[in-house]
Design a protein around this motif. Structure first.
Motif, PDB file in Angstrom:
ATOM      1  N   SER A 177       0.833  -1.203   0.000  1.00 56.29           N
ATOM      2  CA  SER A 177       0.000   0.000   0.000  1.00 56.29           C
ATOM      3  C   SER A 177       0.867   1.252   0.000  1.00 56.29           C
ATOM      4  O   SER A 177       0.506   2.284  -0.556  1.00 56.29           O
ATOM      5  N   PHE A 178       2.041   1.137   0.623  1.00 64.49           N
ATOM      6  CA  PHE A 178       2.958   2.280   0.631  1.00 64.49           C
ATOM      7  C   PHE A 178       3.582   2.475  -0.745  1.00 64.49           C
ATOM      8  O   PHE A 178       3.709   3.599  -1.234  1.00 64.49           O
ATOM      9  N   ASN A 179       3.934   1.379  -1.367  1.00 62.71           N
ATOM     10  CA  ASN A 179       4.535   1.469  -2.700  1.00 62.71           C
ATOM     11  C   ASN A 179       3.571   2.058  -3.725  1.00 62.71           C
ATOM     12  O   ASN A 179       3.985   2.592  -4.738  1.00 62.71           O
ATOM     13  N   ALA A 180       2.287   1.921  -3.435  1.00 66.46           N
ATOM     14  CA  ALA A 180       1.296   2.410  -4.398  1.00 66.46           C
ATOM     15  C   ALA A 180       1.046   3.914  -4.274  1.00 66.46           C
ATOM     16  O   ALA A 180       0.372   4.509  -5.114  1.00 66.46           O
ATOM     17  N   VAL A 181       1.624   4.513  -3.236  1.00 63.81           N
ATOM     18  CA  VAL A 181       1.352   5.943  -2.998  1.00 63.81           C
ATOM     19  C   VAL A 181       1.706   6.786  -4.215  1.00 63.81           C
ATOM     20  O   VAL A 181       0.959   7.671  -4.630  1.00 63.81           O
ATOM     21  N   GLN A 182       2.856   6.466  -4.777  1.00 62.71           N
ATOM     22  CA  GLN A 182       3.284   7.219  -5.957  1.00 62.71           C
ATOM     23  C   GLN A 182       2.232   7.163  -7.070  1.00 62.71           C
ATOM     24  O   GLN A 182       1.917   8.181  -7.695  1.00 62.71           O
ATOM     25  N   ASP A 183       1.685   5.993  -7.278  1.00 59.04           N
ATOM     26  CA  ASP A 183       0.671   5.846  -8.326  1.00 59.04           C
ATOM     27  C   ASP A 183      -0.588   6.648  -8.003  1.00 59.04           C
ATOM     28  O   ASP A 183      -1.167   7.289  -8.882  1.00 59.04           O
ATOM     29  N   TRP A 184      -0.978   6.613  -6.752  1.00 56.37           N
ATOM     30  CA  TRP A 184      -2.163   7.383  -6.357  1.00 56.37           C
ATOM     31  C   TRP A 184      -1.919   8.869  -6.578  1.00 56.37           C
ATOM     32  O   TRP A 184      -2.798   9.599  -7.017  1.00 56.37           O
ATOM     33  N   SER A 185      -0.713   9.266  -6.254  1.00 50.53           N
ATOM     34  CA  SER A 185      -0.377  10.672  -6.434  1.00 50.53           C
ATOM     35  C   SER A 185      -0.471  11.065  -7.912  1.00 50.53           C
ATOM     36  O   SER A 185      -0.941  12.154  -8.260  1.00 50.53           O
ATOM     37  N   THR A 186      -0.031  10.147  -8.767  1.00 49.91           N
ATOM     38  CA  THR A 186      -0.143  10.401 -10.204  1.00 49.91           C
ATOM     39  C   THR A 186      -1.605  10.510 -10.626  1.00 49.91           C
ATOM     40  O   THR A 186      -1.962  11.343 -11.453  1.00 49.91           O
ATOM     41  N   GLN A 187      -2.401   9.659 -10.037  1.00 55.11           N
ATOM     42  CA  GLN A 187      -3.842   9.719 -10.338  1.00 55.11           C
ATOM     43  C   GLN A 187      -4.414  11.088  -9.978  1.00 55.11           C
ATOM     44  O   GLN A 187      -5.213  11.657 -10.715  1.00 55.11           O
ATOM     45  N   ILE A 188      -4.007  11.581  -8.821  1.00 52.73           N
ATOM     46  CA  ILE A 188      -4.492  12.905  -8.406  1.00 52.73           C
ATOM     47  C   ILE A 188      -4.072  13.946  -9.436  1.00 52.73           C
ATOM     48  O   ILE A 188      -4.868  14.770  -9.874  1.00 52.73           O
TER      49      ILE A 188
END
Lengths: 433, 227
Positions: free
Chosen positions: B116-127
């Motif tokens: 879930s931590f590794n996915a933070v970057q991807d979520w940030s990109t989504q934003i």
């Protein structure tokens, strides 16, 4: 995108959320509408009238004369008009704005318009596919939520945690086979939605025709669901500066400029954004002045469950404009419709020679309570002139959703400021009859 | 700016308040979205904040949901519409459709879950992709009560948040740690953005009248020179 990929229970769940969201949004629209009306009122008071020379020598707000050397006023950074020291509101330590510019800013904050503007910078109008999805979902919702109220069957398989998570979910539980069938038939109609709006409506009506209920509800709710944020961002496509110029020039020409440029931009943006929705009420200043809308209307609304009718008590009007300005005459009456289908036309009697008529009349509109959802009461005040000439004196729109009918506040009399005629195709239902 | 407006606005809303149901008794509304991988605790976080409740059972959110909470902050009543999103990939089309309407985001990961931590970057990109340019984001490492099972230490979270330009909290919906603080901080930074936006917007809006303004504005400096 459609909801095909969701299982029917999931779909129902999502639509239930969208329904709550829509109600919230309708209330918010109503709040913003009132805010705008108050702003308009403030502007009207501060407007330069036609009789007055557009000069530097009076305060643009209170119109008190300004001296040459003392009390000479200063220029508001917002609207660039000369403002006397009394019509200023401090912003920060040293800065100030005139009362109207300040109120404008205030409304921008409270209505969230600042955010719409920011958003527009990134998402110019062309790119609205996600909002279309939102609309589509809401349209889906309109059908399904209505249906789900009809068959009150016990909940089928649904795990307990699901239930405990949300009490309101109970509404969405009644879920019969027939509804599922409907869902299937509906989703086939969903594909048409993207092609044209009329298709959607046709599709909805068709689905509804298979069930009991009123077709009218659906068409009305469809139009209400058009109020997405993206709609309102569409209006920002209009390059605002040239637009502003034009508008301010126009209104100056009419001698009715309120002076503050940002106000004009505000009302243009807003009226544009609302034009597609039923809540279109306050339109731009120029038009506002030209029809001379003024005054307020006193109403009390109540829903009588026994008689299943909406009771509209018309109290009075005050400070109306003269319908016949030349002879300073006014014979006002109030007319009602229920929007969006413009049904149930009702009128009060005509009161002679008064701008403060007192009616105290009760008008009744037969409607089932659940059908009130999505409806709006349109009230307009007219001057009944000679030779059946009618002059529009102002209008208001009141959402009739359940929240308001339960609302104690609206059951007693309220004064509603009259607004100029809305221009939208479905909001401005106030043609002369 | 906010505080200087306080008195003015309070009186304005007082008149509204008499007319309207308590539902509308607020100054303005913010929309906030909570995102992050499935099962990091988004829904629990929201329930803790809005209802002050916590259920250990995991119920996957279906698509989207929201709760409303009105808070009093900086002399204003702010109504928050807080959207809770499904973390699961299959709902992504629905959830991303709601990014655009959100003024601020809570991007959440689970300190006991590396993925879930590794996915933070991807979520940030989504934003960045789906939201407005000034979207305010708080990075939240949830479940900080589960120290024994921690796999993402606080410093990594902090570093990542600095790298992404977000503010950072570690929180626990279960033990009610930093939940309120997270939302209040987010509201504050949205307020800051709002002021910036309005102040930056002012000259643009008044641009139409730039002419007279330009001739008038030099007045104060003149007086300074005269002294």
């Amino acid at each position: 995108m459609d909801l095909d990929f969701l299982q029917s229970l999931e779909r129902e769940r999502v639509l239930e959320v969208l329904q709550r969201d829509k109600q919230l949004r309708l209330m918010e629209e109503d709040r913003i509408r009132r805010m705008k009306c108050e702003l308009q009122e403030l502007r009207r008071r501060g407007a330069k009238s036609c009789a007055r020379q557009y000069g530097e020598r009076t305060c643009a707000r209170c119109q008190r004369p300004l001296g040459k050397f003392w009390n000479s006023g200063d220029v508001c950074r917002g609207c660039s008009h000369r403002i006397c020291s009394k019509c200023r509101v401090g912003v920060g330590a040293a800065d100030w704005k005139c009362t109207v510019c300040h109120a404008y800013r205030d409304v921008k904050i409270r209505s969230g318009e600042w955010f719409l503007e920011e958003k527009f910078k990134k998402f110019p109008v062309t790119e609205n596919k996600y909002e279309t999805v939102g609309e589509t979902l809401l349209k889906t919702y309109n059908v399904l939520s209505h249906i789900s109220v009809v068959p009150p069957t016990p909940p089928p398989h649904l795990d307990q945690q699901f239930l405990s998570r949300s009490g309101s979910l109970k509404n969405s539980i009644p879920f019969t086979k027939s509804v599922e069938d409907l869902m299937v038939s509906f989703t086939s109609h969903m594909r048409k939605i993207s092609t044209s709006q009329s298709d959607v409506q046709g599709g909805l009506l068709y689905v509804d025709g298979g069930r009991k209920g009123s077709c009218v509800t659906f068409s009305s709710q469809k139009s209400l669901s058009d109020t997405d944020i993206n709609k309102s961002s569409r209006l920002f496509k209009v390059p605002s500066l040239p637009n502003l110029f034009k508008r301010s020039k126009d209104s100056d020409h009419e001698g009715s400029s309120t002076g503050a440029e940002e106000e004009t931009s505000f009302s243009s943006e807003y009226s544009g954004g609302k034009r597609g929705s039923n809540s279109s009420i306050c339109t731009d200043g120029g038009r506002f002045e030209s029809i001379g809308v003024a005054g307020e209307l006193e109403l009390a609304l109540a829903y009588s469950g026994d008689a299943s009718c909406l009771e509209i008590t018309v109290g009075a009007c005050r400070n109306l404009s003269h319908g016949d300005a030349r002879r300073r005459r006014c014979h006002p009456y109030v007319k009602f419709y229920v929007l969006p289908e413009k049904s149930g036309k009702m009128k009060t009697t005509v009161k002679k020679n008064t701008t403060d008529p007192v009616y105290n009349e009760v008008l009744k509109y037969q409607i089932e309570r659940h059908l009130l959802f999505g409806k709006r009461l349109h009230a307009s005040v007219w001057h009944s002139g000679t030779l059946r000439r009618k002059v529009f004196l102002g209008e208001i729109l009141i959402p009739l959703d359940g929240w308001r009918c339960e609302d104690k506040a609206s059951q007693c009399f309220n004064w509603y400021p009259l607004c100029p005629k809305a221009e939208g195709p479905d909001g401005g239902a106030a043609e002369q009859d | 700016m906010a505080s200087s407006h306080g008195i003015q606005m309070a009186s304005a809303t007082a008149t509204y308040g008499q007319k309207e149901s308590s539902d509308q008794n607020f100054d303005y509304m913010f929309k906030i979205l909570i995102i992050g991988n499935s099962s990091v605790g988004k829904t629990s976080f929201l329930f803790r904040y809005a209802d002050d409740s916590f259920t250990p059972a995991f119920v996957s959110t279906v698509g989207i949901d929201f709760k409303v909470k009105t808070i009093y902050r900086n002399d204003k009543r702010i109504k928050l519409q807080i959207w809770d999103t499904a973390g699961q990939e299959r709902y992504r089309t629905i959830t991303t459709a709601y990014y655009r309407g959100a003024m601020g985001f809570i991007l959440m990961y689970d300190i006991t879950n590396e993925e879930s931590f590794n996915a933070v970057q991807d979520w940030s990109t989504q934003i960045k992709t789906y939201s407005w340019d000034n979207a305010q984001v708080l990075l939240v490492g949830n479940k900080c009560d589960m120290e024994d099972e921690r796999v993402v230490n606080g410093d990594r979270g902090r570093q990542l948040s600095e790298h992404l330009g977000f503010e950072f909290f570690e929180a626990s919906a279960k033990d009610n740690i930093n939940v309120k603080q997270t939302f209040e901080r987010l509201v504050d930074i949205i307020c800051e953005k709002m002021s910036e936006s309005l102040d930056a917007g002012d000259p643009a809006v008044t641009g139409a009248k730039q002419g007279p303004q330009l001739t008038e504005q030099p007045a104060p400096p003149h007086q300074d020179c005269a002294c």
